[in-house]
Design a protein around this motif. Structure first.
Motif, PDB file in Angstrom:
ATOM      1  N   THR A  38       2.402   8.158   9.399  1.00 49.22           N
ATOM      2  CA  THR A  38       3.488   7.205   9.622  1.00 49.22           C
ATOM      3  C   THR A  38       3.367   6.069   8.614  1.00 49.22           C
ATOM      4  O   THR A  38       2.253   5.575   8.350  1.00 49.22           O
ATOM      5  N   LEU A  39       4.485   5.635   8.057  1.00 51.08           N
ATOM      6  CA  LEU A  39       4.481   4.535   7.101  1.00 51.08           C
ATOM      7  C   LEU A  39       4.044   3.241   7.771  1.00 51.08           C
ATOM      8  O   LEU A  39       4.373   2.993   8.944  1.00 51.08           O
ATOM      9  N   LEU A  40       3.375   2.373   7.010  1.00 49.40           N
ATOM     10  CA  LEU A  40       2.898   1.108   7.560  1.00 49.40           C
ATOM     11  C   LEU A  40       4.059   0.234   8.023  1.00 49.40           C
ATOM     12  O   LEU A  40       3.942  -0.523   8.994  1.00 49.40           O
ATOM     13  N   SER A  41       5.197   0.358   7.372  1.00 43.69           N
ATOM     14  CA  SER A  41       6.348  -0.479   7.730  1.00 43.69           C
ATOM     15  C   SER A  41       6.836  -0.220   9.156  1.00 43.69           C
ATOM     16  O   SER A  41       7.551  -1.052   9.717  1.00 43.69           O
ATOM     17  N   GLU A  42       6.449   0.906   9.723  1.00 47.36           N
ATOM     18  CA  GLU A  42       6.847   1.218  11.094  1.00 47.36           C
ATOM     19  C   GLU A  42       6.107   0.349  12.113  1.00 47.36           C
ATOM     20  O   GLU A  42       6.497   0.262  13.268  1.00 47.36           O
ATOM     21  N   TYR A  43       5.027  -0.273  11.658  1.00 51.87           N
ATOM     22  CA  TYR A  43       4.204  -1.079  12.568  1.00 51.87           C
ATOM     23  C   TYR A  43       4.440  -2.548  12.262  1.00 51.87           C
ATOM     24  O   TYR A  43       3.914  -3.082  11.277  1.00 51.87           O
ATOM     25  N   SER A  44       5.266  -3.209  13.052  1.00 51.09           N
ATOM     26  CA  SER A  44       5.571  -4.621  12.801  1.00 51.09           C
ATOM     27  C   SER A  44       4.333  -5.476  13.014  1.00 51.09           C
ATOM     28  O   SER A  44       3.511  -5.214  13.885  1.00 51.09           O
ATOM     29  N   LYS A  45       4.196  -6.514  12.164  1.00 47.25           N
ATOM     30  CA  LYS A  45       3.021  -7.392  12.239  1.00 47.25           C
ATOM     31  C   LYS A  45       3.119  -8.303  13.463  1.00 47.25           C
ATOM     32  O   LYS A  45       4.167  -8.841  13.766  1.00 47.25           O
ATOM     33  N   GLN A  46       2.018  -8.474  14.171  1.00 46.18           N
ATOM     34  CA  GLN A  46       1.950  -9.343  15.356  1.00 46.18           C
ATOM     35  C   GLN A  46       0.808 -10.321  15.187  1.00 46.18           C
ATOM     36  O   GLN A  46       0.078 -10.303  14.193  1.00 46.18           O
ATOM     37  N   ASP A  56       0.842  -1.195   0.000  1.00 45.97           N
ATOM     38  CA  ASP A  56       0.000   0.000   0.000  1.00 45.97           C
ATOM     39  C   ASP A  56       0.881   1.250   0.000  1.00 45.97           C
ATOM     40  O   ASP A  56       1.841   1.358   0.772  1.00 45.97           O
ATOM     41  N   ASP A  57       0.551   2.210  -0.920  1.00 47.42           N
ATOM     42  CA  ASP A  57       1.331   3.441  -0.965  1.00 47.42           C
ATOM     43  C   ASP A  57       0.781   4.501  -0.022  1.00 47.42           C
ATOM     44  O   ASP A  57       1.234   5.643  -0.021  1.00 47.42           O
ATOM     45  N   ARG A  58      -0.195   4.126   0.763  1.00 46.49           N
ATOM     46  CA  ARG A  58      -0.756   5.064   1.731  1.00 46.49           C
ATOM     47  C   ARG A  58      -0.015   4.962   3.066  1.00 46.49           C
ATOM     48  O   ARG A  58       0.636   3.958   3.351  1.00 46.49           O
ATOM     49  N   SER A  59      -0.145   6.000   3.856  1.00 46.95           N
ATOM     50  CA  SER A  59       0.414   5.989   5.204  1.00 46.95           C
ATOM     51  C   SER A  59      -0.719   6.060   6.210  1.00 46.95           C
ATOM     52  O   SER A  59      -1.877   6.334   5.865  1.00 46.95           O
ATOM     53  N   LEU A  60      -0.399   5.816   7.468  1.00 46.04           N
ATOM     54  CA  LEU A  60      -1.406   5.810   8.523  1.00 46.04           C
ATOM     55  C   LEU A  60      -1.472   7.199   9.160  1.00 46.04           C
ATOM     56  O   LEU A  60      -0.492   7.682   9.720  1.00 46.04           O
ATOM     57  N   LEU A  61      -2.651   7.822   9.053  1.00 47.02           N
ATOM     58  CA  LEU A  61      -2.873   9.131   9.652  1.00 47.02           C
ATOM     59  C   LEU A  61      -3.568   8.943  10.997  1.00 47.02           C
ATOM     60  O   LEU A  61      -4.581   8.247  11.079  1.00 47.02           O
ATOM     61  N   THR A  62      -3.025   9.561  12.050  1.00 45.55           N
ATOM     62  CA  THR A  62      -3.631   9.529  13.381  1.00 45.55           C
ATOM     63  C   THR A  62      -3.982  10.949  13.785  1.00 45.55           C
ATOM     64  O   THR A  62      -3.136  11.846  13.685  1.00 45.55           O
ATOM     65  N   VAL A  63      -5.215  11.175  14.225  1.00 51.37           N
ATOM     66  CA  VAL A  63      -5.684  12.505  14.626  1.00 51.37           C
ATOM     67  C   VAL A  63      -6.219  12.425  16.056  1.00 51.37           C
ATOM     68  O   VAL A  63      -6.963  11.494  16.398  1.00 51.37           O
TER      69      VAL A  63
END
Length: 833
Positions: free
Chosen positions: A734-742, A718-725
């Motif tokens: 933040t890029l999805l790769s920053e969130y390791s899969k669990q 996915d070329d999208r990033s995660l937006l938190t408000v």
């Protein structure tokens, strides 16, 4: 008078009874009425047939005119039916035979006709001497196992023969093919349905006897007419199924085509059930000639054996929408009055959808029980004979010698009974055995057959002793019928609030929809909000009254059909153009006439139904961290009162929804800034009534417990990033790769710091740099900004100001305008920079 004729003599009546003429007339008329009701006009709830239909099919069965035989002259079938079972006029019998063969009258024809059997133009069938017929394959299923004492028989009209009082009916024919008839003081009009849908609903009722009409409507979407067309509105269908009575609006299927420069034409391809095509074309022509309909230059019927095609050419410059609406008002829409009246135990009753299926299941339960008893008796008799043969083989030399030394067959049978304790039937069978059956190979075959018969006895005994096994047999046989004869639905169900739809007259535009806690709602054009740089206060988007606050804001198109999910776990269907359009400073109007929300119920997520694919799921997450996936097709038939999307615990609420296809990772975010990422396939598909499974382990207990803020579905590429408000207007990408899969149900990782400055997380969204955000505060401030304005940073950071909210205000809701919809504005915005 001739002298040969004897003089008449008076005969004195034995008894003379004096009655009032009005009493005699009343009783005689009641007797006549009940005879018509039970003997002619109304179908039986069990097999869906009137006596004349049942007698025709049984006569064909007795004649051997089945689907595998050659066609037989219709006059022969009519004569046989009239002579043996139905002592009425041959024209009435032939008319019934003809209708059972018409594929535009019967959803699943019960007669396979050959020759001219009439047309949709009202043309009559040819005379019975010119047409031929035989049973269709499906009609044979109605008579399956009739020779196994499955139904009761009665004497025919002259006591020569016997006829069935009802057919075994392997499928619910009353609903599948429908019925119509006028009795004395009452009438019936039952629409036809799709075979597969009705069978699925029957199985659902067997599995869940407490199913409601709404539950059954998850399978039976509505009537399915042989001529296709469209049913307008689901509410009328629900009313008909719940009460047994209703009025359905059936609309023709048509489309507007371009055929010359600046010229259009309307092509009609499907007509309402039982409509006379020739008469409709004639009436349209009359209205055109009389000036009732303007803008039509030519009208012609191009229909053939492949289907209906009526072409209406429009004049140059004619408004096709105006012509279309005129045609709908006067010609292309008609009402089908549902009266689900049928005979139950010989008495007329109006039945709901559930009651209709209950009557069928009860009948089928009796049929399978009687068939099993019949087959069991046959199997036991055969086992008894085989036991005798096996015993004879064990003593073959003595048996042969006894028979050889007997004077005659009778003495041989007596000797066998006394010497070897054979029963009379066993002894009869043994003396008739051929010598060739005494070979070792024949002996092995007898033993094998005996084992098979014993297994069949065990199976039948188990069915008769267990209600659940008997019901399983019914379900298995229904599934076999469905596999063999099911087809696609022909009639579509469309929504419309008025006599004529005005949807095509509403311009397509992207809008912002605002809803408040007190259920005020409005829509505004997106263009009313110019993009700003991040950190601005925005402008007034709604005049929220005191004590109320904004609960949801989302972007949609005026022609979108939306699924609105609420915190109570319900889902409603909403047409965007039905929401009133109002200015920025308006409060909005009450949503009571649009969505039937309960007190405290709020929209928490919106899904566009156009985004559904066949293999996609609706994935939901709740405040307490439960997550579930449900097939998108389970949300196809939604009532105005809403349906259950998820079952919730008392303290839980539905928070967010995503549409997924089995290839994404789910990211769940909490109000305290924690996130967890795991494969969506760790959550199995489940029904709408399921609660779900644990998705994230929330920190804290009681009132101090964390809560889920949102859900995002993203794939690895996915070329999208995660937006938190957050509530105080801060956020980050933040890029999805920053969130390791669990694995599912872990504590997750820190996503954003939720300190006093930021406040708790309000929303999480997946965005590209060119997407636009629409953020709205509780007090009605609205701001639109480009996602690229927000810098991409790592996890566990503070974020930057996205919206400058007042001290006593907070961000209530955030939605994303995709880059495609926001493209033109984005380009102008970038060029101005």
């Amino acid at each position: 008078m001739s002298s040969d004729v004897p003089e008449p003599t008076d005969v004195e009546a034995r008894t003379v009874e004096t009655v009032r003429i009005e009493d005699e007339m009343e009783q005689s008329y009641i007797d006549y009425a009940m005879s018509v009701i039970a003997g002619r006009a109304l179908p039986d709830a069990r097999d869906g047939l009137k006596p004349v239909h049942r007698r025709i099919l049984y006569a064909m069965h007795e004649l051997g005119v089945t689907s595998g035989s050659s066609h037989r002259k219709s006059s022969s079938i009519v004569g046989e039916t009239m002579g043996d079972y139905h002592p009425h006029g041959d024209s009435a019998i032939y008319d019934t035979l003809v209708r059972m063969a018409q594929d535009f009258s019967m959803r699943y024809p019960l007669v396979d006709g050959q020759g001219n059997f009439g047309s949709m133009d009202g043309d009559p069938a040819a005379a019975p001497r010119y047409t031929e017929a035989r049973m269709s394959a499906l009609s044979e299923e109605l008579l399956e196992d009739i020779d196994k004492d499955t139904v009761d028989f009665q004497s025919n009209y002259d006591d020569r023969l016997e006829e069935p009082t009802v057919l075994p009916s392997s499928f619910p024919n009353l609903l599948v093919n429908g019925s119509s008839g006028i009795a004395v003081g009452m009438s019936t009009n039952i629409p036809p349905h799709n075979l597969g849908e009705v069978i699925d609903a029957t199985i659902e009722l067997i599995d869940n006897p407490d199913s409601t009409v709404e539950d059954l409507m998850e399978h039976v979407k509505g009537p399915d007419f042989p001529t296709g067309a469209n049913i307008v509105g689901r509410d009328a269908i629900y009313s008909a199924y719940a009460t047994g009575r209703g009025r359905l609006r059936v609309r023709a299927e048509f489309e507007v085509e371009e055929w010359k420069t600046d010229r259009e034409r309307i092509v009609i391809t499907e007509l309402p059930y039982q409509a006379n095509k020739a008469r409709i074309v004639e009436r349209i022509a009359e209205d055109v000639n009389e000036g009732e309909i303007e803008g039509i230059s030519d009208l012609r019927d191009e229909s053939d054996r492949n289907g209906v095609r009526v072409v209406i050419d429009l004049k140059r410059g004619a408004n096709s929408d105006v012509v279309k609406n005129k045609l709908l008002e006067n010609h292309l829409e008609r009402t089908f009055g549902v009266i689900n009246l049928a005979l139950v135990d010989g008495q007329p009753r109006v039945l709901s959808l559930k009651e209709t299926l209950e009557e069928y299941v009860s009948h089928r339960r009796e049929v399978v029980r009687r068939r099993s008893e019949y087959d069991l008796e046959e199997a036991e008799d055969r086992a008894h004979i085989l036991e005798g043969r096996l015993k004879a083989l064990e003593n073959v030399e003595d048996v042969v010698e006894l028979i050889r030394n007997s004077e005659d067959r009778s003495a041989a049978k007596s000797g066998l009974a006394s010497e070897f304790d054979f029963s009379e039937s066993q002894a009869e069978h043994i003396v008739r055995m051929q010598l060739g059956s005494l070979t070792s190979m024949e002996s092995a075959e007898i033993e094998d057959e005996y084992e098979e018969v014993q297994a069949e006895i065990d199976r039948l005994t188990a069915i008769l002793e267990s209600e659940s096994k008997l019901l399983t047999v019914i379900k298995d046989e229904l599934r076999e019928i469905k596999d063999e004869y099911d087809d696609d639905r022909r009639t579509s169900i469309i929504e419309d609030q008025g006599t004529v739809t005005h949807e095509d007259l509403i311009p397509e535009e992207d809008v912002v929809v605002v809803m408040t806690e007190d259920d005020y709602v409005k829509r505004m054009p997106i263009d009313a909000f110019d993009p700003q740089g991040r950190g601005g206060k925005g402008i007034i988007g709604a005049d929220v009254k005191e004590g109320d606050r904004v609960s949801a804001v989302f972007q949609a198109n005026t022609h979108d059909y939306l699924l609105c999910f609420t915190n109570h776990g319900q889902v409603y269907q909403l047409k965007t153009y039905e929401i009133p359009e109002m200015g920025r400073t308006a409060r909005g109007k009450s949503a009571v006439n649009i969505l039937d929300l309960d007190d405290g119920e709020e929209i928490t997520a919106v899904v566009d139904t156009d985004s559904f694919e066949d293999d996609e799921c609706v994935t939901m997450v709740t405040k307490n961290g439960y997550v579930k996936r449900t097939a998108g097709e389970e949300f196809d038939n939604i009532l105005t009162t809403g349906i259950i999307a998820a079952s919730l615990e008392e303290s839980d609420e539905l928070v967010d929804v995503e549409v997924t296809d089995g290839t994404t990772d789910l990211v769940i975010a909490t109000e305290r800034g924690m996130t967890i990422r795991f494969d969506e396939n760790e959550v199995r598909e489940m029904g709408r009534n399921a609660r779900g499974v644990n998705g994230i382990k929330l920190q804290g207990d009681g009132d101090d417990r964390d809560a889920v803020a949102g859900l995002v579905a993203m794939d690895q590429d996915d070329d999208r990033s995660l937006l938190t408000v957050t509530q105080n207007g801060y956020g980050k990408r933040t890029l999805l790769s920053e969130y390791s899969k669990q694995s599912r149900y872990g504590k997750g990782l820190i996503d954003i710091k939720t300190n006093e400055r930021n406040g708790p997380v309000t929303a999480v969204k997946a965005v590209t740099e060119d997407d636009h955000l629409v953020a709205m505060s509780e007090r009605g401030q609205i701001m639109r900004t480009r996602a690229g304005e927000i810098s991409t940073v790592g996890r566990n950071t503070m974020g930057v100001t996205i919206m400058d909210v007042e001290a006593d205000d907070a961000v209530a809701s955030v939605d994303v305008i995709p880059a495609v919809a926001a493209g033109d504005v984005s380009e102008s915005d970038e060029s101005s920079e």
